[in-house]
Design a protein around this motif. Structure first.
Motif, PDB file in Angstrom:
ATOM      1  N   SER A   1       0.842  -1.189   0.000  1.00  0.00           N
ATOM      2  CA  SER A   1       0.000   0.000   0.000  1.00  0.00           C
ATOM      3  C   SER A   1       0.883   1.247   0.000  1.00  0.00           C
ATOM      4  CB  SER A   1      -0.882   0.011   1.249  1.00  0.00           C
ATOM      5  OG  SER A   1      -1.681  -1.133   1.291  1.00  0.00           O
ATOM      6  N   PRO A   2       0.383   2.341  -0.559  1.00  0.00           N
ATOM      7  CA  PRO A   2       1.177   3.571  -0.538  1.00  0.00           C
ATOM      8  C   PRO A   2       1.309   4.105   0.893  1.00  0.00           C
ATOM      9  CG  PRO A   2      -1.018   3.990  -1.413  1.00  0.00           C
ATOM     10  CD  PRO A   2      -0.900   2.504  -1.232  1.00  0.00           C
ATOM     11  N   ALA A   3       2.391   4.829   1.134  1.00  0.00           N
ATOM     12  CA  ALA A   3       2.633   5.414   2.453  1.00  0.00           C
ATOM     13  C   ALA A   3       1.828   6.702   2.617  1.00  0.00           C
ATOM     14  CB  ALA A   3       4.114   5.691   2.630  1.00  0.00           C
ATOM     15  N   VAL A   4       1.376   6.952   3.834  1.00  0.00           N
ATOM     16  CA  VAL A   4       0.586   8.126   4.177  1.00  0.00           C
ATOM     17  C   VAL A   4       1.223   8.770   5.405  1.00  0.00           C
ATOM     18  CG1 VAL A   4      -1.690   8.898   4.965  1.00  0.00           C
ATOM     19  CG2 VAL A   4      -1.525   7.020   3.337  1.00  0.00           C
ATOM     20  N   ASP A   5       1.345  10.101   5.401  1.00  0.00           N
ATOM     21  CA  ASP A   5       1.851  10.812   6.573  1.00  0.00           C
ATOM     22  C   ASP A   5       0.686  11.237   7.451  1.00  0.00           C
ATOM     23  OD1 ASP A   5       4.498  10.598   5.819  1.00  0.00           O
ATOM     24  OD2 ASP A   5       4.549  12.550   4.824  1.00  0.00           O
ATOM     25  N   ILE A   6       0.831  11.003   8.753  1.00  0.00           N
ATOM     26  CA  ILE A   6      -0.186  11.380   9.735  1.00  0.00           C
ATOM     27  C   ILE A   6       0.511  12.121  10.876  1.00  0.00           C
ATOM     28  CG2 ILE A   6      -1.903  10.553  11.386  1.00  0.00           C
ATOM     29  CD1 ILE A   6      -2.360   8.144   9.568  1.00  0.00           C
ATOM     30  N   ARG A   7       0.064  13.333  11.153  1.00  0.00           N
ATOM     31  CA  ARG A   7       0.618  14.106  12.268  1.00  0.00           C
ATOM     32  C   ARG A   7      -0.370  14.027  13.432  1.00  0.00           C
ATOM     33  NH1 ARG A   7       4.663  17.490  12.780  1.00  0.00           N
ATOM     34  NH2 ARG A   7       4.952  17.710  10.542  1.00  0.00           N
TER      35      ARG A   7
ATOM     36  N   LEU B   1      -5.567   6.888  11.428  1.00  0.00           N
ATOM     37  CA  LEU B   1      -4.801   5.698  11.803  1.00  0.00           C
ATOM     38  C   LEU B   1      -5.774   4.565  12.100  1.00  0.00           C
ATOM     39  CD1 LEU B   1      -1.801   4.942  12.299  1.00  0.00           C
ATOM     40  CD2 LEU B   1      -2.199   5.413  14.714  1.00  0.00           C
ATOM     41  N   GLU B   2      -5.465   3.375  11.592  1.00  0.00           N
ATOM     42  CA  GLU B   2      -6.347   2.223  11.792  1.00  0.00           C
ATOM     43  C   GLU B   2      -5.570   1.041  12.345  1.00  0.00           C
ATOM     44  OE1 GLU B   2      -7.573   2.296   7.512  1.00  0.00           O
ATOM     45  OE2 GLU B   2      -9.539   1.929   8.434  1.00  0.00           O
ATOM     46  N   GLU B   3      -6.282   0.171  13.047  1.00  0.00           N
ATOM     47  CA  GLU B   3      -5.678  -1.066  13.507  1.00  0.00           C
ATOM     48  C   GLU B   3      -5.222  -1.863  12.294  1.00  0.00           C
ATOM     49  OE1 GLU B   3      -8.626  -2.875  16.034  1.00  0.00           O
ATOM     50  OE2 GLU B   3      -8.477  -1.236  17.492  1.00  0.00           O
ATOM     51  N   GLY B   4      -3.998  -2.370  12.351  1.00  0.00           N
ATOM     52  CA  GLY B   4      -3.426  -3.113  11.236  1.00  0.00           C
ATOM     53  C   GLY B   4      -2.489  -2.296  10.370  1.00  0.00           C
ATOM     54  N   ASP B   5      -2.491  -0.968  10.532  1.00  0.00           N
ATOM     55  CA  ASP B   5      -1.568  -0.128   9.776  1.00  0.00           C
ATOM     56  C   ASP B   5      -0.138  -0.384  10.250  1.00  0.00           C
ATOM     57  OD1 ASP B   5      -3.663   1.033   8.421  1.00  0.00           O
ATOM     58  OD2 ASP B   5      -3.579   2.947   9.483  1.00  0.00           O
ATOM     59  N   LYS B   6       0.802  -0.334   9.313  1.00  0.00           N
ATOM     60  CA  LYS B   6       2.216  -0.499   9.633  1.00  0.00           C
ATOM     61  C   LYS B   6       2.846   0.885   9.780  1.00  0.00           C
ATOM     62  CE  LYS B   6       6.462  -2.679   7.968  1.00  0.00           C
ATOM     63  NZ  LYS B   6       7.067  -3.505   6.911  1.00  0.00           N
TER      64      LYS B   6
ATOM     65  N   ILE C   1       3.962  14.471  16.734  1.00  0.00           N
ATOM     66  CA  ILE C   1       4.644  13.348  16.106  1.00  0.00           C
ATOM     67  C   ILE C   1       4.147  13.200  14.682  1.00  0.00           C
ATOM     68  CG2 ILE C   1       2.969  11.723  17.069  1.00  0.00           C
ATOM     69  CD1 ILE C   1       5.206   9.683  17.235  1.00  0.00           C
ATOM     70  N   LEU C   2       5.077  12.986  13.768  1.00  0.00           N
ATOM     71  CA  LEU C   2       4.737  12.740  12.367  1.00  0.00           C
ATOM     72  C   LEU C   2       5.013  11.266  12.083  1.00  0.00           C
ATOM     73  CD1 LEU C   2       3.857  13.737   9.574  1.00  0.00           C
ATOM     74  CD2 LEU C   2       6.268  14.248   9.107  1.00  0.00           C
ATOM     75  N   LEU C   3       3.956  10.543  11.750  1.00  0.00           N
ATOM     76  CA  LEU C   3       4.057   9.118  11.446  1.00  0.00           C
ATOM     77  C   LEU C   3       3.973   8.914   9.949  1.00  0.00           C
ATOM     78  CD1 LEU C   3       1.481   7.736  14.034  1.00  0.00           C
ATOM     79  CD2 LEU C   3       3.950   7.817  14.286  1.00  0.00           C
ATOM     80  N   CYS C   4       4.785   8.028   9.430  1.00  0.00           N
ATOM     81  CA  CYS C   4       4.658   7.575   8.047  1.00  0.00           C
ATOM     82  C   CYS C   4       4.044   6.177   8.145  1.00  0.00           C
ATOM     83  CB  CYS C   4       6.017   7.538   7.361  1.00  0.00           C
ATOM     84  SG  CYS C   4       5.910   7.034   5.633  1.00  0.00           S
ATOM     85  N   ILE C   5       2.860   6.024   7.576  1.00  0.00           N
ATOM     86  CA  ILE C   5       2.058   4.816   7.742  1.00  0.00           C
ATOM     87  C   ILE C   5       1.869   4.103   6.410  1.00  0.00           C
ATOM     88  CG2 ILE C   5      -0.239   3.960   8.418  1.00  0.00           C
ATOM     89  CD1 ILE C   5       1.337   5.135  10.713  1.00  0.00           C
ATOM     90  N   GLN C   6       1.970   2.788   6.445  1.00  0.00           N
ATOM     91  CA  GLN C   6       1.570   1.963   5.304  1.00  0.00           C
ATOM     92  C   GLN C   6       0.221   1.371   5.691  1.00  0.00           C
ATOM     93  OE1 GLN C   6       4.204  -1.267   4.443  1.00  0.00           O
ATOM     94  NE2 GLN C   6       3.525  -1.396   2.353  1.00  0.00           N
ATOM     95  N   LYS C   7      -0.818   1.741   4.937  1.00  0.00           N
ATOM     96  CA  LYS C   7      -2.168   1.318   5.288  1.00  0.00           C
ATOM     97  C   LYS C   7      -2.278  -0.193   5.289  1.00  0.00           C
ATOM     98  CE  LYS C   7      -4.855   3.858   6.262  1.00  0.00           C
ATOM     99  NZ  LYS C   7      -5.037   4.355   7.639  1.00  0.00           N
ATOM    100  N   LYS C   8      -3.178  -0.675   6.131  1.00  0.00           N
ATOM    101  CA  LYS C   8      -3.311  -2.118   6.335  1.00  0.00           C
ATOM    102  C   LYS C   8      -3.741  -2.835   5.061  1.00  0.00           C
ATOM    103  CE  LYS C   8      -8.010  -1.797   8.065  1.00  0.00           C
ATOM    104  NZ  LYS C   8      -8.879  -2.076   9.172  1.00  0.00           N
ATOM    105  N   HIS C   9      -3.347  -4.062   4.982  1.00  0.00           N
ATOM    106  CA  HIS C   9      -3.753  -4.976   3.934  1.00  0.00           C
ATOM    107  C   HIS C   9      -3.739  -6.365   4.559  1.00  0.00           C
ATOM    108  CE1 HIS C   9       0.603  -4.669   3.823  1.00  0.00           C
ATOM    109  NE2 HIS C   9       0.628  -5.870   3.314  1.00  0.00           N
ATOM    110  N   PRO C  10      -4.319  -7.372   3.956  1.00  0.00           N
ATOM    111  CA  PRO C  10      -4.396  -8.679   4.601  1.00  0.00           C
ATOM    112  C   PRO C  10      -3.055  -9.420   4.590  1.00  0.00           C
ATOM    113  CG  PRO C  10      -5.510  -8.743   2.483  1.00  0.00           C
ATOM    114  CD  PRO C  10      -5.069  -7.327   2.719  1.00  0.00           C
ATOM    115  N   PRO C  11      -2.232  -9.262   5.633  1.00  0.00           N
ATOM    116  CA  PRO C  11      -0.945  -9.957   5.686  1.00  0.00           C
ATOM    117  C   PRO C  11      -1.073 -11.365   6.253  1.00  0.00           C
ATOM    118  CG  PRO C  11      -1.160  -8.550   7.582  1.00  0.00           C
ATOM    119  CD  PRO C  11      -2.412  -8.355   6.752  1.00  0.00           C
TER     120      PRO C  11
END
Length: 148
Positions: free
Chosen positions: A9-15, A59-64, A91-101
């Protein structure tokens, strides 16, 4: 399959701004306790109700979590927790959205979530019913052949 062919998944920035109860999420994973097979990454396992992450809503449960000012790959779980605790107010987080790992552990802190368990129970039930019917057929077959 070892999970290496998964789509990324594409990366997303979350502050996030730390609230009275912290950042408002729990993490799992790390070098010493992989959450996803062949992946030392850090994942969000729980979003705390009314916490900073829940109020933000992205931010969601399962996000990396890829980056928290520092790269989180190949960190122990404890080291990652310490990084979050000492990260400051913003805090600035770089998140990879969840996918079925392919997971090693439960998908939530409460456990469970493995959909193969109900299927196994159903299979055992069907096989048990078939065995019972076969037993009844063999047991009562001589009585069914009686002619009056």
């Amino acid at each position: 399959m070892n999970g290496s062919t998964r789509s990324v998944s594409p990366a997303v920035d979350i502050r996030l701004k730390r609230g009275p109860s912290g950042l408002g999420f729990n993490i799992v994973g790390g070098m010493d306790q992989q959450y996803v097979v062949n992946d030392n990454g850090i994942y969000v396992c729980k979003i705390k109700e009314n916490g900073a992450a829940a109020l933000d809503g992205r931010l969601e449960e399962g996000d990396k979590i890829l980056i928290n000012g520092n790269k989180l790959e190949d960190q122990t779980h404890g080291a990652a927790v310490d990084l979050f605790r000492t990260a400051g107010e913003d805090i600035l987080l770089c998140i990879q959205k969840k996918h079925p790992p392919h997971r090693n552990g439960p998908s939530s802190p409460e456990g469970g979530g493995d959909s193969s368990v109900p299927r196994l129970g159903l299979l055992v039930g069907v096989l048990g019913a078939a065995a019972l019917l076969a037993l009844l057929y063999v047991r009562f077959q001589p009585q069914l052949r009686r002619h009056f």
